[in-house]
Design an enzyme around this catalytic site. Sequence first.
Site, mmCIF file in Angstrom:
data_model
loop_
_atom_site.group_PDB
_atom_site.id
_atom_site.type_symbol
_atom_site.label_atom_id
_atom_site.label_comp_id
_atom_site.label_asym_id
_atom_site.label_seq_id
_atom_site.Cartn_x
_atom_site.Cartn_y
_atom_site.Cartn_z
ATOM 1 N N GLU A 82 0.827 -1.204 0.000
ATOM 2 C CA GLU A 82 0.000 0.000 0.000
ATOM 3 C C GLU A 82 0.865 1.259 0.000
ATOM 4 O O GLU A 82 1.801 1.383 0.757
ATOM 5 C CB GLU A 82 -0.929 0.012 1.220
ATOM 6 N N CYS A 145 -8.328 -1.416 7.920
ATOM 7 C CA CYS A 145 -6.915 -1.479 7.507
ATOM 8 C C CYS A 145 -6.362 -0.087 7.203
ATOM 9 O O CYS A 145 -5.263 0.262 7.645
ATOM 10 C CB CYS A 145 -6.741 -2.399 6.293
ATOM 11 N N HIS A 167 -1.402 -5.553 2.063
ATOM 12 C CA HIS A 167 -2.630 -6.344 1.970
ATOM 13 C C HIS A 167 -2.323 -7.679 1.296
ATOM 14 O O HIS A 167 -1.546 -7.721 0.335
ATOM 15 C CB HIS A 167 -3.689 -5.594 1.132
HETATM 16 N N1 PCA Z 1 -8.812 -6.407 6.278
HETATM 17 C C1 PCA Z 1 -9.732 -5.317 6.483
HETATM 18 C C2 PCA Z 1 -9.708 -5.043 7.960
HETATM 19 C C3 PCA Z 1 -9.022 -6.202 8.577
HETATM 20 C C4 PCA Z 1 -8.430 -6.933 7.461
HETATM 21 O O1 PCA Z 1 -7.685 -7.906 7.561
HETATM 22 C C5 PCA Z 1 -9.410 -4.108 5.617
HETATM 23 O O2 PCA Z 1 -8.808 -4.267 4.545
HETATM 24 O O3 PCA Z 1 -9.741 -2.978 5.999
#
Ligand code: PCA
Length: 216
Positions: A82, A145, A167
């Site tokens: 990200e 997140c 992610h």
């Molecule tokens: N993914 C979610 C919140 C927790 C997670 O593992 C997100 O991408 O916001």
Amino acid sequence: MTTKTILLTGFEPFNGAAINPSWEAARALDGWSGPGFQVAARLLPCEFGRVNVALLEAVEAVHPDIVIAVGQAGGRSEISLERVAINVDDAAIADNAGAQPVDNPIIADGPAAYFSTLPLKAIVRALRLRGFPAGVSQTAGTFVCNHVFYGLMHHAAGASLKAGFIHVPFLPEQAAERPERPPSMALQDIVDGLRIAVEVAVTADEDVAEAGGATH
Ligand code: PCA
């Protein structure tokens, strides 16, 4: 050689799920060490109200030089580095405490956004060279997140802390039970991918100049 400590966080399952690959992968690396570094993993709650407190507690306890927060991005096919955390919560689903904030700033007087300070392109390049699908992502969404990513970068801006967010895709068993059969990645590959990210974050002094943008 001084030893760098890397804090790796993962999330608990959310939205009714039984498992979250981010924590499964992070916890597999708890205690892992290599030349010049050691890793500590911590679990974070998928709750807007508590997650940044839990993150800062983990930072205080672990005293990391680098923080890599990890979360699940169901539907994505690659390990996503990200680039940017934005100062807004806009939840399309409820968090694990039932909260669903809409268009709330995360920090009222905070800047609109923070950039990751991880060497994103160097990590993406190393991952691809080793055969892992990976890319830079231009948005971490507006759910928990992004909320913890923004809180992390807000803290890191005032401390000498390298930090960012990754992610990861669904696990194969999560994809198998969904009617649309979304992309997935084996846990071992996610774990090995995070190992590479840690190693590059520890050793790369600056990022490489390589295209990682998107046209939309
Ligand atoms: N993914 C979610 C919140 C927790 C997670 O593992 C997100 O991408 O916001």
